[in-house]
Enzyme design. Structure first.
Site, PDB file in Angstrom:
ATOM      1  N   ASP A  65       0.754  -1.037   0.070  1.00  9.56           N
ATOM      2  CA  ASP A  65      -0.009   0.119  -0.062  1.00  9.56           C
ATOM      3  C   ASP A  65       0.861   1.070  -0.131  1.00  9.56           C
ATOM      4  O   ASP A  65       1.162   1.891   1.123  1.00  9.56           O
ATOM      5  CB  ASP A  65      -1.096  -0.108   1.033  1.00  9.56           C
ATOM      6  CG  ASP A  65      -1.952  -1.231   1.031  1.00  9.56           C
ATOM      7  OD1 ASP A  65      -2.241  -1.546   0.014  1.00  9.56           O
ATOM      8  OD2 ASP A  65      -2.526  -1.777   2.002  1.00  9.56           O
ATOM      9  N   LYS A 100       0.589  -8.211  -2.420  1.00  9.33           N
ATOM     10  CA  LYS A 100      -0.705  -7.677  -2.831  1.00  9.33           C
ATOM     11  C   LYS A 100      -0.747  -6.212  -3.289  1.00  9.33           C
ATOM     12  O   LYS A 100      -0.284  -5.209  -2.721  1.00  9.33           O
ATOM     13  CB  LYS A 100      -1.640  -7.663  -1.380  1.00  9.33           C
ATOM     14  CG  LYS A 100      -2.945  -7.189  -1.664  1.00  9.33           C
ATOM     15  CD  LYS A 100      -3.919  -7.587  -0.527  1.00  9.33           C
ATOM     16  CE  LYS A 100      -4.068  -6.330   0.535  1.00  9.33           C
ATOM     17  NZ  LYS A 100      -4.502  -5.123  -0.146  1.00  9.33           N
ATOM     18  N   ASP A 151      -5.981  -7.084  -5.276  1.00 13.76           N
ATOM     19  CA  ASP A 151      -7.056  -6.875  -4.404  1.00 13.76           C
ATOM     20  C   ASP A 151      -7.955  -5.435  -4.713  1.00 13.76           C
ATOM     21  O   ASP A 151      -7.725  -4.553  -4.174  1.00 13.76           O
ATOM     22  CB  ASP A 151      -6.246  -6.455  -3.128  1.00 13.76           C
ATOM     23  CG  ASP A 151      -7.508  -6.265  -1.866  1.00 13.76           C
ATOM     24  OD1 ASP A 151      -8.879  -6.462  -1.886  1.00 13.76           O
ATOM     25  OD2 ASP A 151      -6.735  -5.545  -0.707  1.00 13.76           O
ATOM     26  N   LEU A 152      -8.541  -5.590  -5.874  1.00 16.23           N
ATOM     27  CA  LEU A 152      -9.547  -4.402  -6.410  1.00 16.23           C
ATOM     28  C   LEU A 152     -10.961  -4.681  -5.952  1.00 16.23           C
ATOM     29  O   LEU A 152     -11.816  -3.873  -6.171  1.00 16.23           O
ATOM     30  CB  LEU A 152      -9.167  -4.442  -7.870  1.00 16.23           C
ATOM     31  CG  LEU A 152      -7.810  -4.048  -8.283  1.00 16.23           C
ATOM     32  CD1 LEU A 152      -7.791  -3.797  -9.811  1.00 16.23           C
ATOM     33  CD2 LEU A 152      -7.256  -2.900  -7.479  1.00 16.23           C
ATOM     34  N   LYS A 153     -11.305  -5.683  -5.122  1.00 12.27           N
ATOM     35  CA  LYS A 153     -12.569  -5.927  -4.764  1.00 12.27           C
ATOM     36  C   LYS A 153     -13.666  -5.653  -5.619  1.00 12.27           C
ATOM     37  O   LYS A 153     -14.494  -4.566  -5.169  1.00 12.27           O
ATOM     38  CB  LYS A 153     -12.740  -4.921  -3.384  1.00 12.27           C
ATOM     39  CG  LYS A 153     -11.727  -5.397  -2.411  1.00 12.27           C
ATOM     40  CD  LYS A 153     -12.058  -4.543  -1.258  1.00 12.27           C
ATOM     41  CE  LYS A 153     -11.030  -4.940   0.206  1.00 12.27           C
ATOM     42  NZ  LYS A 153      -9.681  -4.410  -0.241  1.00 12.27           N
ATOM     43  N   THR A 184     -12.549  -5.901   7.432  1.00 13.82           N
ATOM     44  CA  THR A 184     -11.961  -5.900   8.565  1.00 13.82           C
ATOM     45  C   THR A 184     -12.113  -4.520   9.385  1.00 13.82           C
ATOM     46  O   THR A 184     -11.813  -4.439  10.595  1.00 13.82           O
ATOM     47  CB  THR A 184     -10.636  -6.608   8.441  1.00 13.82           C
ATOM     48  OG1 THR A 184      -9.798  -5.760   7.573  1.00 13.82           O
ATOM     49  CG2 THR A 184     -10.597  -7.865   8.285  1.00 13.82           C
ATOM     50  N   ARG A 210      -2.253  -7.761  13.335  1.00 14.46           N
ATOM     51  CA  ARG A 210      -1.503  -6.939  14.120  1.00 14.46           C
ATOM     52  C   ARG A 210      -0.638  -7.553  15.252  1.00 14.46           C
ATOM     53  O   ARG A 210      -0.910  -8.123  16.099  1.00 14.46           O
ATOM     54  CB  ARG A 210      -2.406  -5.974  14.915  1.00 14.46           C
ATOM     55  CG  ARG A 210      -2.985  -4.843  14.092  1.00 14.46           C
ATOM     56  CD  ARG A 210      -2.013  -3.861  13.119  1.00 14.46           C
ATOM     57  NE  ARG A 210      -2.685  -2.891  12.449  1.00 14.46           N
ATOM     58  CZ  ARG A 210      -2.712  -3.167  11.148  1.00 14.46           C
ATOM     59  NH1 ARG A 210      -2.551  -4.148  10.255  1.00 14.46           N
ATOM     60  NH2 ARG A 210      -3.389  -2.098  10.508  1.00 14.46           N
ATOM     61  N   GLN A 225      -8.471  -0.738  11.415  1.00 14.16           N
ATOM     62  CA  GLN A 225      -8.952  -1.970  11.468  1.00 14.16           C
ATOM     63  C   GLN A 225      -9.498  -2.137  12.861  1.00 14.16           C
ATOM     64  O   GLN A 225      -8.870  -1.949  13.803  1.00 14.16           O
ATOM     65  CB  GLN A 225      -7.640  -2.900  11.522  1.00 14.16           C
ATOM     66  CG  GLN A 225      -6.815  -2.811  10.140  1.00 14.16           C
ATOM     67  CD  GLN A 225      -7.675  -3.609   9.008  1.00 14.16           C
ATOM     68  OE1 GLN A 225      -8.741  -3.653   9.163  1.00 14.16           O
ATOM     69  NE2 GLN A 225      -6.904  -3.764   7.880  1.00 14.16           N
ATOM     70  N   ARG A 284       0.673  -2.088   6.803  1.00 15.15           N
ATOM     71  CA  ARG A 284       1.434  -1.093   7.825  1.00 15.15           C
ATOM     72  C   ARG A 284       2.609  -1.451   8.756  1.00 15.15           C
ATOM     73  O   ARG A 284       3.582  -1.046   8.654  1.00 15.15           O
ATOM     74  CB  ARG A 284       0.401  -0.046   8.262  1.00 15.15           C
ATOM     75  CG  ARG A 284      -0.005   0.748   7.123  1.00 15.15           C
ATOM     76  CD  ARG A 284      -1.506   1.507   7.786  1.00 15.15           C
ATOM     77  NE  ARG A 284      -2.417   0.639   7.951  1.00 15.15           N
ATOM     78  CZ  ARG A 284      -3.750   1.163   7.917  1.00 15.15           C
ATOM     79  NH1 ARG A 284      -3.965   2.288   8.018  1.00 15.15           N
ATOM     80  NH2 ARG A 284      -4.660   0.043   8.114  1.00 15.15           N
TER      81      ARG A 284
HETATM   82  O1  C5P Z   1      -2.144  -1.973   6.749  1.00 12.27           O
HETATM   83  P1  C5P Z   1      -3.055  -3.036   7.111  1.00 12.27           P
HETATM   84  O2  C5P Z   1      -2.153  -4.240   7.517  1.00 12.27           O
HETATM   85  O3  C5P Z   1      -4.218  -2.713   8.038  1.00 12.27           O
HETATM   86  O4  C5P Z   1      -3.412  -3.519   5.531  1.00 12.27           O
HETATM   87  C1  C5P Z   1      -4.721  -4.503   5.252  1.00 12.27           C
HETATM   88  C2  C5P Z   1      -4.708  -4.501   3.869  1.00 12.27           C
HETATM   89  O5  C5P Z   1      -5.699  -5.379   3.658  1.00 12.27           O
HETATM   90  C3  C5P Z   1      -4.944  -3.304   2.965  1.00 12.27           C
HETATM   91  O6  C5P Z   1      -4.518  -3.343   1.875  1.00 12.27           O
HETATM   92  C4  C5P Z   1      -6.393  -3.268   3.011  1.00 12.27           C
HETATM   93  O7  C5P Z   1      -7.057  -2.703   1.839  1.00 12.27           O
HETATM   94  C5  C5P Z   1      -6.847  -4.555   2.692  1.00 12.27           C
HETATM   95  N1  C5P Z   1      -8.042  -5.248   3.125  1.00 12.27           N
HETATM   96  C6  C5P Z   1      -8.411  -5.395   4.376  1.00 12.27           C
HETATM   97  N2  C5P Z   1      -9.889  -5.569   4.689  1.00 12.27           N
HETATM   98  C7  C5P Z   1     -10.477  -6.379   3.561  1.00 12.27           C
HETATM   99  C8  C5P Z   1      -9.998  -6.706   2.490  1.00 12.27           C
HETATM  100  C9  C5P Z   1      -8.462  -6.340   2.305  1.00 12.27           C
HETATM  101  O8  C5P Z   1      -8.162  -4.388   5.308  1.00 12.27           O
HETATM  102  N3  C5P Z   1     -11.760  -7.072   4.090  1.00 12.27           N
END
Ligand code: C5P
Length: 234
Positions: A13, A35, A61-63, A120, A181, A190, A211
């Site tokens: 990201d 990703k 991951d473009l959902k 999430t 995390r 999150q 992150r």
């Molecule tokens: O930085 P972090 O670990 O929170 O990143 C989580 C990644 O997963 C982000 O790229 C976010 O867009 C993706 N994601 C998510 N929840 C979902 C699907 C994808 O956090 N349900």
């Protein structure tokens, strides 16, 4: 499932493709998966996706969430980029998911097709505000069952729902979990999180981490630590 370290999917990201390339270079020796989400896709486009997909396990991951015809066309285009995994929203419904399945079945490259259940970042109150009175775990189970019925390979859910998904569908049905995390790490946006060891213990197949790695002073060290927590040998 491939080599064990492939179970860690690092979310690239980053707004600048050059920085994403640098991070990929740094982490490549670990053999992790990567990703590309909306942020990097807007900057690097399909060409960057194809380039990364030719060298690594790449989750696009473009959902996708649209009418069946549009989603099928987008899925076909994504599959042609050579990606390993892509996703659509389960809440797009049966016809949309079946159209996506058919599009992949007709492609030469056949990526894993997974469905986002409930983001999430959502909690029960935020879900209720959208008009859905169900508890998140129940809604995730309903969407997982529907995705499995449509022939999808797995779902994106939080680590807290892994057990419910596996119980509702089957242990083979893949769970891809963001919301990871390491202990003591900031949750930021999150809501439903667990640490890497917890997600593995719950039976999670692939862990998505952004992150905690991209924002670390030493991304390679952070990724190694997460792999170690996942029980992987690096
Ligand atoms: O930085 P972090 O670990 O929170 O990143 C989580 C990644 O997963 C982000 O790229 C976010 O867009 C993706 N994601 C998510 N929840 C979902 C699907 C994808 O956090 N349900």
């Amino acid at each position: 499932m491939g080599h064990v370290s492939k179970r860690l999917i690092v979310a690239l990201d980053l707004a600048e493709p050059v920085r994403a390339d640098e991070l990929v270079e740094k982490l490549s020796p670990l053999g992790v998966s990567f990703k590309v989400g909306l942020e990097l896709f807007m900057a690097g486009g399909p060409a960057m996706v194809a380039k990364l997909a030719s060298r690594h396990n790449l989750f696009l991951d473009l959902k996708f969430y649209d009418i069946p015809n549009t989603v099928a066309a987008a899925v076909k285009g994504a599959a042609e980029l050579g990606v390993w995994m892509l996703n659509i929203h389960a809440s797009g419904g049966r016809d949309m998911m079946l159209a996506a399945r058919e599009a992949i079945d007709a492609s030469v490259n056949k990526p894993l097709l997974c469905a986002v259940t409930i983001l999430t970042s959502m909690n029960n109150d935020l879900l209720a505000e959208t008009g859905n009175p169900l508890k998140i775990t129940d809604q995730v189970s309903i969407l997982s069952k529907l995705a499995a019925d449509c022939g999808l390979d797995g779902v994106i859910c939080s680590p807290l729902e892994i057990a419910a998904v596996k119980k509702t569908v089957s242990s083979q049905f893949l769970t891809i979990t963001p919301g990871i995390r390491p202990r003591g790490e900031n949750k930021s946006d999150q809501a439903r999180v667990a640490d890497p060891a917890g997600a593995i213990k719950a039976g999670g197949d692939y862990l998505v981490v952004g992150r905690p790695i991209t924002g670390a002073d030493d991304p390679l060290g952070a990724a190694r630590k997460i792999l170690a927590e996942m029980g992987e040998v690096t």
